[in-house]
Design a protein around this motif. Structure first.
Motif, PDB file in Angstrom:
ATOM      1  N   SER A  10       0.697  -0.983   0.018  1.00  0.00           N
ATOM      2  CA  SER A  10      -0.002  -0.019  -0.137  1.00  0.00           C
ATOM      3  C   SER A  10       0.689   1.305  -0.093  1.00  0.00           C
ATOM      4  O   SER A  10       1.644   1.339   0.909  1.00  0.00           O
ATOM      5  CB  SER A  10      -1.036   0.090   1.048  1.00  0.00           C
ATOM      6  OG  SER A  10      -1.664  -1.109   1.384  1.00  0.00           O
ATOM      7  N   PRO A  11       0.559   2.266  -0.794  1.00  0.00           N
ATOM      8  CA  PRO A  11       1.599   3.378  -1.072  1.00  0.00           C
ATOM      9  C   PRO A  11       1.405   4.314  -0.016  1.00  0.00           C
ATOM     10  O   PRO A  11       0.904   5.648  -0.597  1.00  0.00           O
ATOM     11  CB  PRO A  11       1.397   3.699  -2.527  1.00  0.00           C
ATOM     12  CG  PRO A  11      -0.025   3.409  -2.798  1.00  0.00           C
ATOM     13  CD  PRO A  11      -0.344   2.093  -2.015  1.00  0.00           C
ATOM     14  N   THR A  12       1.239   4.142   1.061  1.00  0.00           N
ATOM     15  CA  THR A  12       1.007   5.017   2.229  1.00  0.00           C
ATOM     16  C   THR A  12       2.227   5.410   3.032  1.00  0.00           C
ATOM     17  O   THR A  12       2.401   6.200   3.878  1.00  0.00           O
ATOM     18  CB  THR A  12      -0.011   4.506   3.173  1.00  0.00           C
ATOM     19  OG1 THR A  12       0.462   3.354   3.769  1.00  0.00           O
ATOM     20  CG2 THR A  12      -1.382   4.318   2.591  1.00  0.00           C
ATOM     21  N   SER A  15      -2.740   7.390  -0.018  1.00  0.00           N
ATOM     22  CA  SER A  15      -1.823   6.966  -1.006  1.00  0.00           C
ATOM     23  C   SER A  15      -1.071   8.096  -1.787  1.00  0.00           C
ATOM     24  O   SER A  15      -2.208   9.091  -2.131  1.00  0.00           O
ATOM     25  CB  SER A  15      -2.661   6.299  -2.029  1.00  0.00           C
ATOM     26  OG  SER A  15      -3.108   4.785  -1.512  1.00  0.00           O
ATOM     27  N   ASP A  52      -3.521   0.948  -4.086  1.00  0.00           N
ATOM     28  CA  ASP A  52      -3.809   2.492  -3.719  1.00  0.00           C
ATOM     29  C   ASP A  52      -5.202   2.941  -3.601  1.00  0.00           C
ATOM     30  O   ASP A  52      -5.815   3.874  -4.123  1.00  0.00           O
ATOM     31  CB  ASP A  52      -3.238   3.275  -4.979  1.00  0.00           C
ATOM     32  CG  ASP A  52      -3.662   2.604  -6.315  1.00  0.00           C
ATOM     33  OD1 ASP A  52      -4.106   1.841  -6.471  1.00  0.00           O
ATOM     34  OD2 ASP A  52      -3.333   3.141  -7.375  1.00  0.00           O
ATOM     35  N   ILE A 105       4.632   5.948  -3.796  1.00  0.00           N
ATOM     36  CA  ILE A 105       4.796   4.742  -4.843  1.00  0.00           C
ATOM     37  C   ILE A 105       6.128   4.844  -5.463  1.00  0.00           C
ATOM     38  O   ILE A 105       6.766   3.820  -5.600  1.00  0.00           O
ATOM     39  CB  ILE A 105       3.692   5.107  -6.155  1.00  0.00           C
ATOM     40  CG1 ILE A 105       2.377   4.976  -5.490  1.00  0.00           C
ATOM     41  CG2 ILE A 105       3.945   4.363  -7.289  1.00  0.00           C
ATOM     42  CD1 ILE A 105       1.363   5.383  -6.479  1.00  0.00           C
ATOM     43  N   TYR A 156      -2.353  -1.338 -10.805  1.00  0.00           N
ATOM     44  CA  TYR A 156      -2.882  -0.489  -9.895  1.00  0.00           C
ATOM     45  C   TYR A 156      -4.008  -0.618  -9.334  1.00  0.00           C
ATOM     46  O   TYR A 156      -5.196  -0.643 -10.140  1.00  0.00           O
ATOM     47  CB  TYR A 156      -2.515   1.171 -10.349  1.00  0.00           C
ATOM     48  CG  TYR A 156      -1.070   1.464 -10.416  1.00  0.00           C
ATOM     49  CD1 TYR A 156      -0.620   2.137  -9.525  1.00  0.00           C
ATOM     50  CD2 TYR A 156      -0.457   0.923 -11.730  1.00  0.00           C
ATOM     51  CE1 TYR A 156       0.775   2.511  -9.688  1.00  0.00           C
ATOM     52  CE2 TYR A 156       1.047   1.481 -11.884  1.00  0.00           C
ATOM     53  CZ  TYR A 156       1.581   2.113 -10.707  1.00  0.00           C
ATOM     54  OH  TYR A 156       2.886   2.651 -10.740  1.00  0.00           O
TER      55      TYR A 156
END
Length: 462
Positions: free
Chosen positions: A10-12, A49, A43, A54, A74
């Motif tokens: 997860s792009p957090t 996100s 995301d 990323i 994605y």
């Protein structure tokens, strides 16, 4: 079966070392089985996100050389497909529209908790909506009887009673799919056969398996990895120091060393050999992964990195060393300094654990004349020793060959002529040559400095 694994961060935030190990194990298993290793960016949390996260994740995976097969998926872009599956589940009768308000859901949850069971919506049994335009979520019609079995490849059989699984929300009132639904649909559509992930997701498997079954899909096989703990045995947190992959890179560890170390956090091939990830492919077995959490051991990591520093290509290491020094000092090195470092790397890399350590080992080469001596070095420069150093300068200046072997012999011969042991010459000579900085043996130190620079540094002291 053609094996397909996936890494789905997860792009957090940054790429955590636990995530890096998960990606590595997915890569290893896919390569071991001649299958595919896919990358999916989850995301769907649009509030958290970010493009920067990323980029950080992709940068970390690139640094570790964990190249994925095919295009990146994605998850957010696949929301229409997720909604399409929900509609099919409604048609199948395995999902339903739930019109309960948040307040009503809270009452249902409290009642279910009091009875020791999971939440069940009254709308699963065909209760009419309160009005034609009432808002709703879509829920899974959770199984009522029996149990959900996850034959986990690491944890063993994990059984959860059906009555303990909620009527999960699949589609929120705003039409957005939930994590549970999106993961299942994506894993199915991507052809994922093995889900290898941290055991903090273990309970998710029991909730995701019924969603697969609700669509008539075969669930993948699950393998839940034990978490990585700090040296104190507690879950990793900021108090343990570096957690992100890029922090370990900035601390001067090599990617091949990080891979070699991370794969041994949980996986034991039955020997203590230090393997590259390519060497490990032929030996990797999921069944060799233990159930207990692994502990970071920084001394072991230093040892593994030192091993790979010794094996590293000299030109590559020289490039990394220059970058380390320029980043630290905030100024570019001269071409002569770069050349001196390149000459020194084959010798100094055998003594260093990390790139900053290698930078410290090579600092004596870059010192400006006249050297600033530390207190211990100053204490060695007594008048009688300076006279001896003057004689040594004359001796060394006459040496026809300026290399480690010849210079080492010259120093021994000089000590014999002086009627003393090398121990009465070496410390003072090193002080004159380095100012007190670490350096290799004196013959190598003299050779690496070069005739002109070494003699000039000795002359400065006498």
């Amino acid at each position: 079966m053609s094996v397909v694994t996936r890494f789905a961060p997860s792009p957090t935030g940054y790429l955590h070392i636990g995530g890096a190990r998960t990606a590595l194990f997915n890569w290893l298993f896919a390569r071991r089985m001649g299958g595919k290793y896919l990358l999916r960016i989850e995301d769907t949390d649009r509030a958290r996100s970010t493009d920067a996260a990323i980029a950080a994740i992709l940068d970390g995976l690139d640094w570790l050389d964990l190249e994925h097969d095919g295009e990146i998926t994605y998850q957010f872009a696949r929301a229409p497909r997720h909604r399409e599956v929900v509609e099919e589940m409604i048609q199948r009768g395995t999902a339903f529209r739930c019109y309960a308000t948040p307040e009503e859901v809270e009452v249902l949850r409290n009642a279910a908790h009091a009875e020791g069971r999971a939440i069940r919506s009254p709308y699963r049994d065909g209760k009419a909506p309160p009005s034609p335009d009432a808002p709703f979520v879509v829920r899974l019609r959770a199984p009522d009887e029996g149990e959900v079995l996850n034959a986990d490849l690491i944890q063993g059989d994990v059984r959860i009673k059906a009555r303990d699984i909620d009527d999960l929300v699949l589609l929120r009132a705003d039409g957005n799919p939930t994590y549970m639904l999106s993961v299942v649909v994506d894993d199915h559509d991507m052809g994922v056969t093995h889900v290898i992930r941290g055991d903090d997701h273990l309970t998710n498997a029991a909730r995701q398996i019924p969603i697969f079954q609700a669509m008539g899909w075969t669930p993948p096989l699950f393998a839940h990895l034990p978490l990585i703990h700090g040296e104190d045995g507690k879950k990793l947190s900021k108090r343990h120091g570096a957690q992100a992959v890029h922090e370990w890179r900035d601390m001067g560890y090599l990617p091949e060393a990080m891979n070699a170390y991370l794969m041994r956090l949980g996986w034991s091939p039955g020997h203590d050999d230090i393997l590259t990830k390519e060497e490990a492919v032929a030996q990797f077995e999921i069944g060799q992964i233990g159930k207990a959490p692994s502990r970071l051991d920084f001394k072991k990591l230093d040892s593994v990195n030192a091993h790979f520093m010794t094996l590293a290509d000299d030109a590559r290491l020289a490039y990394l060393l220059v970058d380390t020094i320029e980043t630290r000092d905030g100024a570019p090195l001269s071409s002569s300094a770069r050349d001196a470092l390149a000459r020194a790397v084959p010798v100094l890399k055998k003594r260093a654990k990390t790139l900053p350590d290698l930078a410290d080992q090579s600092a004596f080469l870059l010192a400006n004349r006249p050297l600033t001596l530390d207190e211990k070095a100053k204490s060695l420069m007594k008048d009688d020793f300076k006279e001896r150093l003057r004689r040594l300068h004359t001796k060394l200046a006459a040496e026809p060959v300026w290399d480690n072997a010849a210079l080492g012999s010259a120093l021994k011969a000089f000590a014999t002529d002086e009627g003393v042991g090398l121990g009465q010459i070496g410390p003072g000579l090193r002080a004159a040559l380095t100012g007190g900085s670490p350096s290799p043996d004196l013959g190598q130190t003299l050779e690496l400095l070069g005739r002109e620079e070494a003699l000039a540094r000795i002359a400065d002291q006498v």
